[in-house]
Design a protein around this motif. Structure first.
Motif, mmCIF file in Angstrom:
data_model
loop_
_atom_site.group_PDB
_atom_site.id
_atom_site.type_symbol
_atom_site.label_atom_id
_atom_site.label_comp_id
_atom_site.label_asym_id
_atom_site.label_seq_id
_atom_site.Cartn_x
_atom_site.Cartn_y
_atom_site.Cartn_z
ATOM 1 N N MET A 1 0.834 -1.219 -0.085
ATOM 2 C CA MET A 1 0.120 -0.160 0.167
ATOM 3 C C MET A 1 0.761 1.207 -0.110
ATOM 4 S SD MET A 1 -2.975 1.214 2.593
ATOM 5 C CE MET A 1 -1.627 1.828 3.690
ATOM 6 N N GLN A 2 1.796 1.247 0.828
ATOM 7 C CA GLN A 2 2.799 2.434 1.052
ATOM 8 C C GLN A 2 3.356 2.698 -0.422
ATOM 9 O OE1 GLN A 2 5.463 1.992 4.211
ATOM 10 N NE2 GLN A 2 3.684 2.153 5.655
ATOM 11 N N GLU A 3 3.955 1.393 -1.006
ATOM 12 C CA GLU A 3 4.720 1.635 -2.537
ATOM 13 C C GLU A 3 3.741 1.980 -3.428
ATOM 14 O OE1 GLU A 3 6.917 -1.538 -5.239
ATOM 15 O OE2 GLU A 3 6.709 -2.186 -3.208
ATOM 16 N N THR A 4 2.595 1.659 -3.112
ATOM 17 C CA THR A 4 1.381 2.089 -4.228
ATOM 18 C C THR A 4 1.298 3.660 -4.195
ATOM 19 O OG1 THR A 4 0.156 0.309 -4.381
ATOM 20 C CG2 THR A 4 -1.029 2.143 -4.970
ATOM 21 N N PHE A 5 1.238 3.986 -2.794
ATOM 22 C CA PHE A 5 0.831 5.571 -2.727
ATOM 23 C C PHE A 5 2.384 6.529 -2.948
ATOM 24 C CE2 PHE A 5 -3.078 4.202 -0.995
ATOM 25 C CZ PHE A 5 -3.730 5.085 -1.630
ATOM 26 N N MET A 6 3.305 5.782 -2.842
ATOM 27 C CA MET A 6 4.696 6.557 -3.381
ATOM 28 C C MET A 6 4.534 6.722 -4.872
ATOM 29 S SD MET A 6 7.870 5.160 -1.016
ATOM 30 C CE MET A 6 8.474 4.156 -2.410
ATOM 31 N N LYS A 7 4.208 5.834 -5.634
ATOM 32 C CA LYS A 7 4.101 5.890 -6.984
ATOM 33 C C LYS A 7 2.964 7.011 -7.387
ATOM 34 C CE LYS A 7 5.562 1.319 -7.877
ATOM 35 N NZ LYS A 7 5.163 -0.130 -7.977
ATOM 36 N N VAL A 8 1.912 6.759 -6.687
ATOM 37 C CA VAL A 8 0.905 7.990 -6.715
ATOM 38 C C VAL A 8 1.226 9.239 -6.838
ATOM 39 C CG1 VAL A 8 -1.408 8.801 -6.028
ATOM 40 C CG2 VAL A 8 -1.162 6.209 -6.255
ATOM 41 N N TRP A 9 2.116 9.475 -5.701
ATOM 42 C CA TRP A 9 2.595 10.547 -5.377
ATOM 43 C C TRP A 9 3.622 11.181 -6.376
ATOM 44 C CZ3 TRP A 9 2.558 15.073 -2.439
ATOM 45 C CH2 TRP A 9 3.705 15.786 -2.354
ATOM 46 N N GLN A 10 4.366 10.421 -6.646
ATOM 47 C CA GLN A 10 5.519 10.588 -7.892
ATOM 48 C C GLN A 10 4.846 10.818 -9.030
ATOM 49 O OE1 GLN A 10 7.691 6.769 -7.614
ATOM 50 N NE2 GLN A 10 9.055 7.737 -5.936
ATOM 51 N N ASN A 11 3.764 10.103 -9.271
ATOM 52 C CA ASN A 11 2.917 10.364 -10.742
ATOM 53 C C ASN A 11 1.857 11.233 -10.853
ATOM 54 O OD1 ASN A 11 4.814 8.572 -12.515
ATOM 55 N ND2 ASN A 11 4.177 7.378 -10.864
ATOM 56 N N LEU A 12 1.739 11.815 -9.547
ATOM 57 C CA LEU A 12 0.334 12.723 -9.510
ATOM 58 C C LEU A 12 0.288 13.670 -10.625
ATOM 59 C CD1 LEU A 12 -2.125 12.625 -7.779
ATOM 60 C CD2 LEU A 12 -0.995 14.161 -6.067
ATOM 61 N N ASP A 13 1.503 14.349 -10.883
ATOM 62 C CA ASP A 13 1.326 15.318 -11.993
ATOM 63 C C ASP A 13 0.971 14.852 -13.359
ATOM 64 O OD1 ASP A 13 2.331 17.318 -9.917
ATOM 65 O OD2 ASP A 13 4.351 16.601 -10.503
#
Length: 165
Positions: free
Chosen positions: A37-49
């Motif tokens: 879950m944390q890894e998923t949200f790290m990717k979400v953060w990195q790709n939010l733009d």
């Protein structure tokens, strides 16, 4: 205009529970599910733009979570697995209520399904609208309903095998 941090907090708040359930459905393990879950949200953060609003943001996040879980599974399958030794089972003598035991058994049964079936049934359990599940799974809603029916039938068979022991 909301800051990226504020937007991310809102996204996390409204999606983290579902993502955790999805990850738990793939792993059957609390710690691994939390890590994924944390890894998923790290990717979400990195790709939010890069998110373009062509799909619902929850659909986009689910896709990231599924890909994260699938790559984790590929690595897990390559590693020798002796995790469910008696020692580990002995160490986990937590007092479960009957409901917790049933939920644990349900997830144990779900973990025996094929990857795409796990994905679909986990989203059904999280009460995602069928249209969104179909979009995430990349199939029509009619096809989804047929798959859900078959998955429920398969899960019932798996569950009944456990009930006999």
């Amino acid at each position: 205009m909301a800051t990226k941090e504020a937007l991310f907090k809102e996204i996390f708040k409204s999606n983290s529970k579902r993502v955790f359930h999805l990850c738990y459905g793939y792993t059957g393990d609390n710690d691994a599910a939390n890590d994924l879950m944390q890894e998923t949200f790290m990717k979400v953060w990195q790709n939010l733009d890069k998110f373009r609003n062509q799909a619902l943001i929850s659909t986009w996040i689910y896709r990231i979570a599924v890909n994260t879980c699938l790559s984790w599974l590929r690595v897990e399958k390559r590693q020798a697995k002796e995790e469910l030794t008696d020692n580990i089972i002995e160490n986990k003598k937590e007092e479960f209520s009957e409901k917790n035991e049933q939920v644990a058994l349900l997830y144990k049964c779900i973990s025996q399904l094929e990857e795409n079936e796990r994905l679909i049934i986990t989203m059904v359990l999280d009460e995602l609208p069928y249209a969104e599940i179909a979009d995430i799974a990349g199939i029509s809603e009619g096809n989804l309903r047929v798959k859900i029916h078959r998955i429920k039938h398969k899960l019932t068979e798996i569950y009944n095998r456990y009930e006999r022991f």
